[in-house]
Design a protein around this motif. Structure first.
Motif, PDB file in Angstrom:
ATOM      1  N   ALA A  97      -0.295  61.315 -10.801  1.00  0.00           N
ATOM      2  CA  ALA A  97      -0.892  62.582 -10.395  1.00  0.00           C
ATOM      3  C   ALA A  97      -0.074  63.768 -10.895  1.00  0.00           C
ATOM      4  CB  ALA A  97      -1.032  62.633  -8.875  1.00  0.00           C
ATOM      5  N   ASN A  98       1.245  63.645 -10.845  1.00  0.00           N
ATOM      6  CA  ASN A  98       2.102  64.731 -11.332  1.00  0.00           C
ATOM      7  C   ASN A  98       1.917  64.965 -12.827  1.00  0.00           C
ATOM      8  OD1 ASN A  98       4.349  66.030  -9.435  1.00  0.00           O
ATOM      9  ND2 ASN A  98       3.931  63.973  -8.684  1.00  0.00           N
ATOM     10  N   VAL A  99       1.758  63.892 -13.591  1.00  0.00           N
ATOM     11  CA  VAL A  99       1.521  64.042 -15.033  1.00  0.00           C
ATOM     12  C   VAL A  99       0.246  64.851 -15.275  1.00  0.00           C
ATOM     13  CG1 VAL A  99       0.911  62.811 -17.145  1.00  0.00           C
ATOM     14  CG2 VAL A  99       2.782  61.974 -15.718  1.00  0.00           C
ATOM     15  N   ILE A 100      -0.819  64.510 -14.550  1.00  0.00           N
ATOM     16  CA  ILE A 100      -2.088  65.233 -14.697  1.00  0.00           C
ATOM     17  C   ILE A 100      -1.937  66.698 -14.288  1.00  0.00           C
ATOM     18  CG2 ILE A 100      -4.481  65.353 -13.904  1.00  0.00           C
ATOM     19  CD1 ILE A 100      -4.365  62.328 -13.488  1.00  0.00           C
ATOM     20  N   LEU A 101      -1.257  66.933 -13.176  1.00  0.00           N
ATOM     21  CA  LEU A 101      -1.090  68.296 -12.680  1.00  0.00           C
ATOM     22  C   LEU A 101      -0.251  69.142 -13.632  1.00  0.00           C
ATOM     23  CD1 LEU A 101      -0.495  67.481  -8.903  1.00  0.00           C
ATOM     24  CD2 LEU A 101      -2.468  68.685  -9.866  1.00  0.00           C
ATOM     25  N   ARG A 152      -2.188  69.946 -16.812  1.00  0.00           N
ATOM     26  CA  ARG A 152      -3.197  70.952 -16.520  1.00  0.00           C
ATOM     27  C   ARG A 152      -2.570  72.335 -16.365  1.00  0.00           C
ATOM     28  NH1 ARG A 152      -5.248  73.087 -11.861  1.00  0.00           N
ATOM     29  NH2 ARG A 152      -7.409  73.824 -11.981  1.00  0.00           N
ATOM     30  N   LEU A 153      -1.345  72.366 -15.838  1.00  0.00           N
ATOM     31  CA  LEU A 153      -0.667  73.646 -15.634  1.00  0.00           C
ATOM     32  C   LEU A 153      -0.124  74.195 -16.935  1.00  0.00           C
ATOM     33  CD1 LEU A 153       0.391  75.715 -13.537  1.00  0.00           C
ATOM     34  CD2 LEU A 153       2.449  74.302 -13.345  1.00  0.00           C
ATOM     35  N   ASP A 154       0.582  73.338 -17.689  1.00  0.00           N
ATOM     36  CA  ASP A 154       1.177  73.752 -18.956  1.00  0.00           C
ATOM     37  C   ASP A 154       1.474  72.485 -19.758  1.00  0.00           C
ATOM     38  OD1 ASP A 154       2.977  74.574 -21.046  1.00  0.00           O
ATOM     39  OD2 ASP A 154       3.379  76.386 -19.908  1.00  0.00           O
ATOM     40  N   VAL A 155       0.992  72.423 -20.983  1.00  0.00           N
ATOM     41  CA  VAL A 155       1.174  71.224 -21.809  1.00  0.00           C
ATOM     42  C   VAL A 155       2.658  70.926 -22.005  1.00  0.00           C
ATOM     43  CG1 VAL A 155       0.762  70.209 -24.083  1.00  0.00           C
ATOM     44  CG2 VAL A 155      -1.024  71.567 -22.971  1.00  0.00           C
ATOM     45  N   ILE A 213       4.481  67.394 -21.043  1.00  0.00           N
ATOM     46  CA  ILE A 213       5.242  66.558 -21.978  1.00  0.00           C
ATOM     47  C   ILE A 213       6.660  66.323 -21.452  1.00  0.00           C
ATOM     48  CG2 ILE A 213       6.228  66.470 -24.289  1.00  0.00           C
ATOM     49  CD1 ILE A 213       3.773  68.001 -25.277  1.00  0.00           C
ATOM     50  N   LEU A 214       7.289  67.370 -20.923  1.00  0.00           N
ATOM     51  CA  LEU A 214       8.645  67.239 -20.378  1.00  0.00           C
ATOM     52  C   LEU A 214       8.673  66.251 -19.221  1.00  0.00           C
ATOM     53  CD1 LEU A 214      11.606  68.110 -20.202  1.00  0.00           C
ATOM     54  CD2 LEU A 214      10.872  70.021 -18.748  1.00  0.00           C
ATOM     55  N   TYR A 215       7.715  66.358 -18.308  1.00  0.00           N
ATOM     56  CA  TYR A 215       7.682  65.453 -17.154  1.00  0.00           C
ATOM     57  C   TYR A 215       7.434  64.012 -17.603  1.00  0.00           C
ATOM     58  CZ  TYR A 215       6.402  63.503 -12.624  1.00  0.00           C
ATOM     59  OH  TYR A 215       6.350  62.738 -11.480  1.00  0.00           O
ATOM     60  N   VAL A 240       8.208  62.633 -20.487  1.00  0.00           N
ATOM     61  CA  VAL A 240       9.415  62.120 -21.138  1.00  0.00           C
ATOM     62  C   VAL A 240      10.457  61.709 -20.099  1.00  0.00           C
ATOM     63  CG1 VAL A 240      11.382  62.772 -22.587  1.00  0.00           C
ATOM     64  CG2 VAL A 240       9.061  63.380 -23.288  1.00  0.00           C
ATOM     65  N   VAL A 241      10.618  62.532 -19.069  1.00  0.00           N
ATOM     66  CA  VAL A 241      11.571  62.194 -18.008  1.00  0.00           C
ATOM     67  C   VAL A 241      11.157  60.910 -17.280  1.00  0.00           C
ATOM     68  CG1 VAL A 241      12.586  62.973 -15.836  1.00  0.00           C
ATOM     69  CG2 VAL A 241      12.302  64.591 -17.712  1.00  0.00           C
ATOM     70  N   CYS A 242       9.856  60.761 -17.034  1.00  0.00           N
ATOM     71  CA  CYS A 242       9.356  59.546 -16.374  1.00  0.00           C
ATOM     72  C   CYS A 242       9.659  58.295 -17.201  1.00  0.00           C
ATOM     73  CB  CYS A 242       7.851  59.658 -16.138  1.00  0.00           C
ATOM     74  SG  CYS A 242       7.390  60.710 -14.749  1.00  0.00           S
ATOM     75  N   VAL A 243       9.389  58.388 -18.497  1.00  0.00           N
ATOM     76  CA  VAL A 243       9.649  57.240 -19.376  1.00  0.00           C
ATOM     77  C   VAL A 243      11.141  56.913 -19.410  1.00  0.00           C
ATOM     78  CG1 VAL A 243       9.530  56.416 -21.757  1.00  0.00           C
ATOM     79  CG2 VAL A 243       7.606  57.666 -20.772  1.00  0.00           C
ATOM     80  N   ALA A 244      11.984  57.953 -19.470  1.00  0.00           N
ATOM     81  CA  ALA A 244      13.430  57.732 -19.493  1.00  0.00           C
ATOM     82  C   ALA A 244      13.906  57.055 -18.205  1.00  0.00           C
ATOM     83  CB  ALA A 244      14.156  59.060 -19.702  1.00  0.00           C
ATOM     84  N   LEU A 245      13.362  57.476 -17.068  1.00  0.00           N
ATOM     85  CA  LEU A 245      13.760  56.875 -15.801  1.00  0.00           C
ATOM     86  C   LEU A 245      13.282  55.436 -15.679  1.00  0.00           C
ATOM     87  CD1 LEU A 245      13.233  59.833 -13.308  1.00  0.00           C
ATOM     88  CD2 LEU A 245      15.389  58.910 -14.158  1.00  0.00           C
TER      89      LEU A 245
END
Length: 307
Positions: A100-104, A107-110, A114-116, A118-123
């Motif tokens: 849900a955070n990725v979608i939000l 939608r807010l800012d591309v 992308i930053l979020y 990348v952080v998810c994948v790294a974690l």
């Protein structure tokens, strides 16, 4: 009265809960779960964000964001209906909240999306859920030892879990399987595990698929006389697992653990009598041989995985 008991139990286990929640995986997952909420509500930052609200208040959710959050809540509630352990509840919450955070964020800012992402994948690559390290009576097999151990003694019944370390379902099931081994393990009823994510040949030999689409992880197989008698979950003609809940009650009922344990205790007593007859007929001075105590279960020891 039940509420008071629950509160007292929570307070009693509070130090353990804090110790559990303060592990790096849960700390990072928590912040990733509430990341959009923090960005949207933080003063000094939220004023610079885009919004679709009619009043132009960028520090509050617009109607589309509220829809996404409500849909997230519904999905988590539906998934947690089948969750058994606290780890499974938390895992469902973390996983769907990140989606849900990725979608939000997208939608807010591309760029934020992308930053979020990348952080998810790294974690995911660096921060794994903590493995169960509690007491257990479990023998860990390798590809070279499993066949030999299962066929060593035809009188011994084995319950073997086929698992993979990357599977969250296997990690959530680990405490339940360990608890069953503490209750039912004896000389005639043994518990084992084999990591088929590591030993692919074992996966093919016992026809347990490691594909996430097959949903066969974890799988419990019952062996008697070195042969497979039953398995859960069962597999249909298309190679997919039939839905089955890995609760302690289901396993005890489906595998007849109480009956198997009673038969195994008789086997223990028979072995004990034979050992005593041999010692009486051929006594040896200074002998330090230990006789099996059939009435008391073994003391829990930390299992070591075969390399």
């Amino acid at each position: 009265m039940g509420l008071i008991t629950g509160v007292c139990a929570f307070l009693y286990h509070l130090p353990q809960i804090y110790k559990w929640l303060l592990k790096p995986y849960y700390v990072t997952s928590f912040f990733m779960t509430v990341a959009f909420l923090l960005v949207r509500k933080t003063p000094g930052l939220c004023e610079h964000l885009a919004t679709q609200r009619e009043d132009g208040n960028s520090c509050d959710f617009d109607w589309r964001e509220l829809e996404i959050l409500m849909f997230l809540s519904a999905i988590v509630m539906m998934k947690n209906r089948r969750a058994i352990t606290l780890e499974q509840h938390m895992g469902n919450l973390f996983m769907f909240s990140k989606v849900a955070n990725v979608i939000l964020f997208f939608r807010l800012d591309v760029r934020l999306g992308i930053l979020y992402l990348v952080v998810c994948v790294a974690l995911v690559m660096t921060c794994k859920p903590p493995l169960y390290m509690g007491p257990e009576y479990i023998k860990y097999f390798s590809d070279k030892t499993i066949d030999e151990e299962l066929q060593r003694d035809s009188r011994v019944t084995w319950i073997v879990e086929f698992y993979a370390n990357w599977s969250s379902d296997c990690q959530s099931f680990a405490p339940t399987f360990a608890n069953l081994s503490l209750k039912y393990n004896c000389a005639g009823l043994r518990f084992g595990k084999v990591d088929i994510g590591r030993y692919g040949e074992v996966s093919q030999r016992y026809m347990v698929s490691t594909s996430p689409l097959a949903k066969q992880l974890p799988s419990l197989l019952l062996f008697q006389g070195g042969r497979e008698v039953m398995r859960r979950p069962m597999v249909d003609s298309k190679g997919r697992a039939v839905s089955w809940t890995f609760t302690e009650e289901n396993i005890i009922r489906e595998f007849n653990l109480n009956e198997l344990f009673q038969k195994s205790k008789k086997l223990n007593k028979g072995r004990g009598v034979k050992v005593e007859e041999q010692d009486d007929s051929q006594p040896e001075e200074g002998s330090s041989e230990l006789h099996p105590d059939t009435d008391n279960p073994e003391q829990p020891t930390e299992s070591k995985k075969d390399q």
